[in-house]
Design a protein around this motif. Structure first.
Motif, PDB file in Angstrom:
ATOM      1  N   ARG B 169       0.837  -1.198   0.000  1.00 19.20           N
ATOM      2  CA  ARG B 169       0.000   0.000   0.000  1.00 19.20           C
ATOM      3  C   ARG B 169       0.877   1.255   0.000  1.00 19.20           C
ATOM      4  O   ARG B 169       0.377   2.376  -0.090  1.00 19.20           O
ATOM      5  N   MET B 170       2.201   1.050   0.156  1.00 12.02           N
ATOM      6  CA  MET B 170       3.095   2.202   0.227  1.00 12.02           C
ATOM      7  C   MET B 170       3.231   2.860  -1.153  1.00 12.02           C
ATOM      8  O   MET B 170       3.149   2.190  -2.183  1.00 12.02           O
ATOM      9  N   PRO B 171       3.464   4.171  -1.152  1.00  7.76           N
ATOM     10  CA  PRO B 171       3.763   4.834  -2.425  1.00  7.76           C
ATOM     11  C   PRO B 171       5.030   4.232  -3.042  1.00  7.76           C
ATOM     12  O   PRO B 171       5.965   3.886  -2.322  1.00  7.76           O
ATOM     13  N   VAL B 172       5.016   4.115  -4.352  1.00  7.86           N
ATOM     14  CA  VAL B 172       6.156   3.519  -5.064  1.00  7.86           C
ATOM     15  C   VAL B 172       6.810   4.557  -5.980  1.00  7.86           C
ATOM     16  O   VAL B 172       6.163   5.155  -6.836  1.00  7.86           O
ATOM     17  N   ILE B 173       8.091   4.748  -5.726  1.00 10.75           N
ATOM     18  CA  ILE B 173       8.886   5.655  -6.575  1.00 10.75           C
ATOM     19  C   ILE B 173       9.832   4.782  -7.393  1.00 10.75           C
ATOM     20  O   ILE B 173      10.497   3.904  -6.849  1.00 10.75           O
ATOM     21  N   VAL B 174       9.896   5.020  -8.678  1.00 16.27           N
ATOM     22  CA  VAL B 174      10.827   4.272  -9.518  1.00 16.27           C
ATOM     23  C   VAL B 174      12.040   5.155  -9.806  1.00 16.27           C
ATOM     24  O   VAL B 174      11.907   6.260 -10.343  1.00 16.27           O
ATOM     25  N   LYS B 175      13.210   4.665  -9.397  1.00 22.64           N
ATOM     26  CA  LYS B 175      14.430   5.440  -9.637  1.00 22.64           C
ATOM     27  C   LYS B 175      15.033   5.036 -10.981  1.00 22.64           C
ATOM     28  O   LYS B 175      15.313   3.868 -11.227  1.00 22.64           O
ATOM     29  N   LEU B 176      15.206   6.028 -11.835  1.00 19.85           N
ATOM     30  CA  LEU B 176      15.599   5.767 -13.222  1.00 19.85           C
ATOM     31  C   LEU B 176      17.102   5.897 -13.439  1.00 19.85           C
ATOM     32  O   LEU B 176      17.769   6.732 -12.839  1.00 19.85           O
ATOM     33  N   THR B 177      17.578   5.091 -14.336  1.00 14.59           N
ATOM     34  CA  THR B 177      18.984   5.180 -14.728  1.00 14.59           C
ATOM     35  C   THR B 177      19.127   6.155 -15.886  1.00 14.59           C
ATOM     36  O   THR B 177      18.297   6.174 -16.794  1.00 14.59           O
ATOM     37  N   PRO B 178      20.189   6.945 -15.877  1.00 16.35           N
ATOM     38  CA  PRO B 178      20.443   7.833 -17.014  1.00 16.35           C
ATOM     39  C   PRO B 178      21.188   7.119 -18.141  1.00 16.35           C
ATOM     40  O   PRO B 178      21.419   7.712 -19.194  1.00 16.35           O
ATOM     41  N   GLY B 194       2.080   1.875 -12.949  1.00 14.88           N
ATOM     42  CA  GLY B 194       1.346   2.337 -11.770  1.00 14.88           C
ATOM     43  C   GLY B 194       2.184   3.059 -10.745  1.00 14.88           C
ATOM     44  O   GLY B 194       1.706   3.396  -9.660  1.00 14.88           O
ATOM     45  N   ALA B 195       3.458   3.301 -11.061  1.00 15.98           N
ATOM     46  CA  ALA B 195       4.319   3.983 -10.091  1.00 15.98           C
ATOM     47  C   ALA B 195       3.731   5.343  -9.732  1.00 15.98           C
ATOM     48  O   ALA B 195       3.136   6.010 -10.585  1.00 15.98           O
ATOM     49  N   ASP B 196       3.921   5.730  -8.474  1.00 18.06           N
ATOM     50  CA  ASP B 196       3.410   7.024  -8.025  1.00 18.06           C
ATOM     51  C   ASP B 196       4.324   8.169  -8.458  1.00 18.06           C
ATOM     52  O   ASP B 196       3.878   9.308  -8.567  1.00 18.06           O
ATOM     53  N   ALA B 197       5.587   7.837  -8.629  1.00 18.07           N
ATOM     54  CA  ALA B 197       6.539   8.888  -8.980  1.00 18.07           C
ATOM     55  C   ALA B 197       7.790   8.256  -9.573  1.00 18.07           C
ATOM     56  O   ALA B 197       7.988   7.047  -9.459  1.00 18.07           O
TER      57      ALA B 197
END
Lengths: 453, 424
Positions: B169-178, B194-197
């Motif tokens: 249920r936690m917000p999910v942030i996807v960290k992107l690679t450059p 569906g990522a939140d951010a």
């Protein structure tokens, strides 16, 4: 308080460790960390004002950049290419009126890049390494006599040696180096640096040195001109100006600053040097500053420097004046000595007349006087060319200008195969760095002359 | 006084300054020190499955400016090398002790549904505010099929994001690679999953230097080196471009962004927020100077906002996005030329030589009464800005707009463009 009847001039006024500290390096060298920080301050100016301000035109931004990139040997080569005595000049140049005075950082923040210390860092690094950047070209068989082993002569000799010419240096004193060895204040050139630099210069090969050979006494210009293909005169100013006062030569304790400094520089044990408790120095140049500070550092209690004009007229730079003051020397301006008063044959007191500029800007005495009690007086009012050795009995005589040897832009004198440089020529600039430039410029001209011969 | 409070996808923090998942957030001791210093939140250093990874000795490389300050930094350190349960216990404790701060947990496990399904409840149990999926680390873990090996494949990004949204249920942030050609692709995938951010950028593949004595890259591990992840001030421009690309992409427009990449002070932070970032994450600057840099970030941002009349972060967030455009839409009729303030000029000549040697010969080096003077030749100046950048004196050279009397015209409309679309 009773005034002692005999002058108080004595040796060993200070403890050995205090004396050692007083004559240690006045500005300790930069270490690598400091050199990196300082070198990073250089903006790498185009057409840099510092280069223009250097009599030898050292490419300052370029060598500083090389220090910053870790190319310290390259930096030293850049310096030595322009100024073979770059190590000494880094120590003694009045950078505050030359390169550092023109640094663009003065404009925005009043703090120039410390060019002198960076130069010393680079050159010392090279001298301490095994790297020897210069090599002689094929020997030409041409022979050049260099009279005087000071900065001008050494610079000229080195440049000529590179071009493959054979050089013989005639030096009146026991050691080469000139004022670097006998004149510069001791704390500016510690650890026998002058001789180390001389050895570095001679290591190029093709230069032989005859010491104890004075022009006019042991050799003559006529003979040198005959025996050698070309002659370079760089013998400086051997004469000392006198005060022109009665008893100047009779009273003990009245001394030439130049001679005293030479003794100090050669003294193996400075605690053996005798110095007055109360010292008066007369003059306004670097010699006056050097004798003042050095006698103070030998343990003189009161040192008073008296100059006939104002601080702005002194040939010692503002930095040197401040240095003297920081060292406890009292600077007095606008007074000239008019009488030396002795007691039992020793100096006791100097009487000064206050001076001023009249309506025409001429220095005049005001008639008002004061006296300073002292044990020792040093004369430091300039040096002059001794003409006899060059023009005494010579077939042709050298043209002089203002009491010094006249030269053209290439440092060529009025005589066919004779060049001159350093303090003995009429350039108006008596700086080590200018002497180096004179020697360099003369060598270029001599080389052209010899190749065309 | 400006209100710096942040609410990023429901995660609240007293300011938008978070510490990025990295060594500064590896354990309770550091994180507590950071919170005491005033940081608004942390992304805990990436947790993985047990057994913990093993790190090598010598882990960082650096690029220094001439004054010996790090302008670029790289690392070959892996994710946390401490047991999972130790980290979880500490996270729980920290969140309990610092309820007003954001505590987000970075995660990296193998790219299987079971692995993600297994770890998420453990994190949720700590009371952490959210998770950040580490799809970015370009070294070490990527060789094991994790980190940037996932982030470089948009399908995987979307797939894992979807699993995570499904199992927590936690917000999910996807960290992107450059380390991709077009960062919008994985960002779109994250959103679709569906990522939140998203948060970006992670570090960039890099070798910072070669040790010329041992002929090996640095950092050197027993004579060998490997590429590491590059960060620090040098990567900020790259990060800004990627953030802006996502901010103005029609598919990801509005997707919350936590910006990372070379942020060292309030101004850097304000710039990223102007490109729509909701929070900013800092690592290198803290590793360089310690946690107290946050003092300047807080007061600097607040003072600047007060000066501009912005009361909250939202007041200026994203304001620069509409002004980021494609080259083809720039006004070709706009002209600016350099102006040198002669009173400020220190006569270093750098503007002249840069222009003379490498550009348009538009700055004359003159001598007026023997004094140096550098003057712009208006007719030659193309307004390129080089002189302005090489000038060491602040505000000495400025670029001033020249009135051309011509209307806005972009390249798509320009008659000189052979590919120009015909007017409708």
């Amino acid at each position: 308080m009773t005034q002692s009847a005999t002058p108080d001039i004595a040796a060993g006024r200070l403890r050995a460790d205090d004396l050692a500290a007083n004559f240690d390096d006045v500005k300790p060298p930069l270490d690598r960390k400091k050199a990196l920080i300082e070198s990073s301050r250089c903006y790498f100016c185009h057409d840099a004002p510092c280069v223009e301000a250097c009599p030898t035109s050292i490419d300052v931004p370029n060598f500083i950049r090389m220090i910053n990139t870790g190319n310290t040997l390259g930096a030293a080569e850049e310096i030595l290419d322009a100024n073979i005595l770059g190590g000494m000049c880094a120590r003694v140049c009045p950078t505050e009126i030359l390169c550092e005075d023109k640094c663009v950082r003065n404009t925005s923040e009043d703090k120039p890049v410390n060019i002198g210390m960076l130069q010393r860092y680079a050159v010392d690094h090279l001298l301490q390494s095994n790297h020897r950047p210069f090599a002689r070209q094929k020997p030409t068989g041409k022979r050049v006599a260099v009279v005087g082993g000071g900065p001008a002569g050494l610079s000229c000799a080195h440049a000529l040696a590179i071009h493959g010419h054979d050089v013989t240096i005639f030096e009146a004193r026991p050691k080469l180096g000139g004022l670097n060895e006998y004149g510069i204040a001791a704390y500016k050139t510690v650890n026998d640096f002058a001789q180390k630099e001389v050895q570095f210069i001679l290591s190029i090969g093709g230069i032989s040195a005859k010491t104890g050979q004075a022009l006019g006494r042991d050799v003559t210009l006529d003979q040198l001109r005959k025996d050698f293909d070309a002659v370079f005169l760089g013998f400086g100013l051997a004469g000392v100006n006198a005060l022109g006062l009665a008893d100047e030569d009779k009273l003990s304790g009245v001394e030439d600053a130049v001679a005293y400094i030479a003794d100090l520089r050669q003294a193996a044990d400075k605690s053996k040097l005798k110095v007055g408790r109360k010292v008066v120095v007369i003059g306004g140049g670097n010699t006056a500053i050097d004798i003042s500070v050095q006698t103070k550092r030998l343990g003189a209690e009161d040192v008073t420097l008296v100059y006939r004009r104002g601080p702005e007229h002194m040939s010692a730079t503002w930095h040197e004046q401040e240095f003297a003051q920081v060292n406890g020397v009292k600077l007095k301006h606008w007074a000239r000595p008019i009488r030396l008063l002795g007691h039992n044959g020793a100096i006791k007191e100097v009487e000064f007349e206050r001076t001023a500029l009249d309506d025409r800007g001429q220095l005049v005495g005001t008639g008002e006087t004061y006296s300073i009690l002292c044990d020792q007086v040093f004369k430091a009012i300039g040096q002059k060319l001794v003409k006899d050795p060059v023009n005494g009995k010579a077939r042709e005589s050298l043209d002089l200008h203002g009491g010094k040897i006249a030269v053209n832009e290439e440092r060529k004198t009025s005589l066919g195969n004779v060049w001159a440089g350093g303090d003995c020529i009429a350039s108006g600039i008596d700086l080590t760095v200018q002497s180096v430039e004179d020697g360099k410029v003369a060598a270029r001209s001599i080389d052209r002359y010899l190749r065309g011969k | 006084m400006a209100d710096l409070r942040s609410n990023f996808i429901g995660i609240k923090s007293p300011n938008p300054f978070w510490l990025a998942s990295a060594p500064p957030t590896d354990k309770e001791y550091n994180v507590v020190r950071a919170f005491k210093a005033g940081w608004g939140g942390v992304v805990w250093k990436t947790l993985g499955e047990n057994p913990p990874v093993v790190n090598v000795s010598s882990r960082y490389g650096a690029l220094h400016s001439a004054d010996q300050r790090m302008i670029g930094f790289n690392n070959i350190e892996l994710i946390t090398d401490r047991p999972l349960e130790v980290n979880l216990r500490e996270i729980k404790q920290v969140k309990r002790d610092w309820p007003d701060r954001a505590v987000v947990v970075s995660l990296m496990v193998p790219c299987t549904e079971e692995a993600w399904k297994g770890i998420l409840p453990l994190v949720e149990e700590t009371g952490a505010d959210g998770v950040e999926l580490n799809f970015g680390c370009p070294h070490g873990m990527s060789e094991r099929g994790m980190g940037s090996a996932v982030g470089q494949v948009p399908e995987y990004v979307g797939m894992v994001a979807k699993w995570c949204k499904q199992y927590t249920r936690m917000p999910v942030i996807v960290k992107l690679t450059p380390n991709v050609t077009d960062v919008r692709k994985p960002a779109r995938a994250a959103k679709e999953g569906g990522a939140d951010a998203v948060s970006l950028i992670n570090t960039i593949n890099s070798i910072t230097s070669i040790d010329l004595d041992i002929m090996a890259p640095t950092p050197t591990v027993d004579g060998k080196g490997t590429h590491g992840g590059y960060c620090g001030p040098a990567v900020k421009p790259i990060a800004m471009h990627m953030v802006a690309d996502i901010a103005r992409d029609k598919d990801t427009f509005g997707l919350p962004i936590s910006a990372i990449g070379g942020i060292a002070n309030w101004r850097d932070a304000a710039e990223f927020i102007a490109l729509s970032a909701g929070t900013v994450q800092v690592c290198t600057a803290a590793m360089h100077y310690g946690f107290r840099i946050v003092d300047d970030m807080i007061s600097g941002l607040a003072n600047w906002m007060d000066g501009k009349g912005y009361k909250t972060i939202e007041d200026f967030r994203g304001k620069a996005v509409p002004n980021v455009t494609d080259w083809q839409f720039l006004n070709i009729n706009y002209k600016s030329i350099a102006r040198i303030d002669q009173d400020k000029c220190i006569k270093c000549g750098l503007c002249h030589i840069a222009c003379e040697d490498t550009s348009h010969q538009a700055i004359a080096a003159q001598r007026v009464d023997g004094k140096r003077r550098y003057e712009v030749i208006d007719a030659e100046c193309v307004g390129c800005n080089l002189c302005n950048h090489v000038c060491p004196v602040p505000d000495c050279i400025s670029m001033v707009a020249v009135e051309t009397g011509k209307p806005y015209l972009n390249w798509t409309q320009d008659p000189r463009n052979p590919m120009r679309k015909a007017a409708e």
